[in-house]
Scaffold this active site. Structure first.
Site, PDB file in Angstrom:
ATOM      1  CG  ASP A 104      -2.083   3.615  -3.811  1.00  0.00           C
ATOM      2  OD1 ASP A 104      -2.546   3.637  -4.727  1.00  0.00           O
ATOM      3  OD2 ASP A 104      -2.838   3.819  -2.696  1.00  0.00           O
ATOM      4  CD  GLU A 149     -13.093   7.576  -3.684  1.00  0.00           C
ATOM      5  OE1 GLU A 149     -13.627   8.297  -2.885  1.00  0.00           O
ATOM      6  OE2 GLU A 149     -11.968   7.487  -3.637  1.00  0.00           O
ATOM      7  CD  GLU A 150     -15.256  10.636 -10.124  1.00  0.00           C
ATOM      8  OE1 GLU A 150     -15.239  10.322 -11.559  1.00  0.00           O
ATOM      9  OE2 GLU A 150     -14.336  10.902  -9.730  1.00  0.00           O
ATOM     10  CE  LYS A 168      -3.945   5.872   2.377  1.00  0.00           C
ATOM     11  NZ  LYS A 168      -5.298   5.599   1.569  1.00  0.00           N
ATOM     12  CB  SER A 220      -2.813   7.662  -5.058  1.00  0.00           C
ATOM     13  OG  SER A 220      -3.772   6.761  -5.811  1.00  0.00           O
ATOM     14  CG  ASP A 225      -5.883   3.401  -3.912  1.00  0.00           C
ATOM     15  OD1 ASP A 225      -5.532   4.053  -5.080  1.00  0.00           O
ATOM     16  OD2 ASP A 225      -5.996   4.454  -2.799  1.00  0.00           O
TER      17      ASP A 225
END
Length: 557
Positions: A317, A402-403, A167, A157, A319
């Site tokens: 990546d 998510e934060e 992953k 990441s 994301d």
């Protein structure tokens, strides 16, 4: 929101933060790759074993925490898992632009081919964003009950250039849940301890030519499908000017294709790929980190904010997303998540009336207020996108976020898009909402604060050993011996998430005027304290001081 403060009160930001790295700070990729092949991890040393955190196994070949032996063992364990679960469809595999990602891909393909797994690799060796793999899995599996597909994402990441990551995504398309990763981890470590004797493997060239290996055009397939998620007609008709910085990541060639395919005014700031990431400005601690939520790492794009109506970036990546607006610059992730939720649930009539909003326990309470005003159900879970995968798959969740600037949401018709984080779609959503409302997300967030109240938030980080992280993850409500927090009675102390009753791997303390949460990182040797105040900056500093005291006491014990 100040980024990544390492200790207590005063931010101790490295004086080099926001500057380009010196030549001496750049990783020697030749030595890094050599260490990947030559260093042999010791399975008797806990730090050198396979360990799945919130986003797979990560480490560096220099530390003997991400080496070829790890990848061979994990891949063989995944083959064993597929066999046990009768997963017989194709396995989609992709890798990002980190130096260790391609060697890891080659190692993995050698094992997959030897085990007779049908593998879909990226056409022409193109880098592959995480969401493109999730989307490919879900498209293949749509309407199927047999011969289901799964995937492997090779990426650490946003982590520094010397890191590698690996992953597994099962047939639901999202990050594997704890039961799966625990099984794979156990099998992989057993293979390591036995010297990899049970690992099947063929040479890479043979694996490439194997009948079971085929190319898949992730780029074209993903881009062509994006129109089912984002209203490009509105973006194109508005004529807004957009800028994007891929940060040298896996989606580097996706953006020009998106601009061309949908005929929108989207300029790519740079398509440079350098596994040393020498073009990145240094993060808060003076390290190179491709974090689109960090104002230090995002200095290049922030400097161009006046050139575009809206601008955005993604991590390596792709994301995670970062949104830059003309007035305020980089938006705090929590602010954008709240705006995105408010916009989506008002502008997606094809979604189920009962579709809920997913958030993690360390995300802003503004999301709670937005969700309540929308009349939607809130689904609050521990950190980790895996908790949203099944809800996004069946449409019971319209949005999961998510934060740390990771999110995904449904297609416009209410069906599943991706069940892993997708940085590209939320980035483009910022353009859609700007086009359709005539106001950028920064302005829209100020509207929310006028209606629902203002909040001040921060996150602090500090180094932590494995032993310290274990202590912090095991905190119990009984260890919080205070009854007041920043002058207000404590309302609740949580060690389990309200949405699914799963352990949060730390603690969350809530009062009427704010909250804090403390938890170890699942991917780095640090711990994090999150806090949010409804009473302003001074109250927030008090919250952080008292949270730090609780953490210090726990670690000392």
């Amino acid at each position: 929101m100040t980024q990544a403060v390492p200790v207590k009160d005063a931010p101790r930001i490295d004086p080099r933060a926001g500057q380009l790295p010196s030549a001496g700070q750049l990783v020697d990729t030749a030595k890094l790759i050599d260490a990947y092949y030559t260093r042999r991890p010791d399975p008797q040393v806990p730090a050198e074993r396979v360990a799945f955190g919130t986003s797979g196994h990560r480490g560096s070949s220099f530390d003997s925490t991400f080496n070829e032996m790890h990848v061979l063992a994990i891949t063989q364990a995944i083959c064993l898992y597929r066999r046990q679960e009768r997963i017989s469809g194709p396995l989609f595999i992709g890798f990002d632009t980190h130096a260790l990602s391609r060697p890891a891909f080659e190692s993995a393909l050698e094992v997959l081919a030897a085990n007779g797994v049908d593998v879909m690799i990226s056409k022409g060796g193109e880098y592959t964003p995480t969401p493109a793999i999730s989307q490919a899995i879900l498209v293949h599996n749509r309407g199927r009950k047999e011969a289901l597909a799964d995937g492997i994402v090779i990426t650490p990441s946003h982590n520094p250039p010397e890191d590698g990551g690996f992953k597994y995504n099962p047939p639901n398309g999202g990050p594997a849940e704890t039961g799966i990763t625990g099984w794979i981890e156990k099998q992989a470590n057993a293979l390591l301890a036995d010297g990899l004797k049970a690992v099947k493997r063929v040479p890479f060239q043979q694996a490439q030519r194997a009948d079971t290996t085929a190319e898949y055009d992730f780029l074209q397939t993903y881009v062509a499908d994006l129109g089912n998620v984002i209203d490009f007609d509105a973006i194109r008709a508005s004529g807004i000017r957009m800028g994007v910085d891929p940060l040298g990541g896996a989606g580097v060639h996706y953006w020009a294709r998106i601009a061309d395919h949908y005929r929108i005014d989207l300029a790519v700031v740079s398509e440079q790929v350098d596994p040393r990431f020498g073009f990145m400005t240094l993060d808060w601690d003076g390290r190179i980190r491709m974090d689109p939520s960090s104002s230090y790492a995002m200095k290049r794009l922030i400097g161009l904010k006046g050139k575009y109506d809206i601008a955005f970036a993604c991590d390596t990546d792709h994301d995670r997303h970062g949104i830059v607006v003309p007035g305020d610059g980089l938006m705090p992730p929590n602010h954008y998540l709240a705006v995105a939720i408010d916009y989506l649930f008002r502008n997606r009539p094809g979604w189920k009336a009962e579709a809920a909003v997913g958030k993690t326990v360390v995300s802003s309470a503004m999301i709670d207020r937005v969700t309540a005003r929308l009349g939607r159900k809130l689904y609050e879970v521990p950190v980790g996108f895996k908790w949203f995968a099944d809800g996004l798959l069946d449409g019971s969740l319209g949005f999961g976020g998510e934060e740390s600037a990771g999110a995904s949401f449904l297609r416009r018709d209410g069906s599943v898009w991706t069940t892993d984080k997708d940085g590209i779609a939320p980035a483009l959503l910022s353009a859609e909402m700007t086009a359709r409302t005539g106001r950028d997300p920064g302005v829209l967030y100020r509207d929310l604060t006028r209606d629902l109240g203002d909040m001040t938030a921060d996150r602090v980080e500090a180094p932590a050993t494995a032993e310290q992280k274990k202590k912090l993850a095991g905190l119990s409500p009984q260890q919080v011996r205070i009854t007041e927090m920043a002058g207000e009675p404590i309302q609740s102390v949580l060690t389990k998430a309200p949405g699914n009753d799963a352990p949060i791997g730390g603690i969350k303390v809530i009062s009427k005027g704010g909250w804090f949460a403390a938890r170890p990182s699942g991917t780095e040797d640090i711990y994090k304290i999150y806090a949010e105040s409804f009473h302003g900056a001074e109250h927030l500093r008090t919250l952080l001081r008292e949270a730090q005291t609780i953490v210090d006491t726990a670690l000392a014990g």
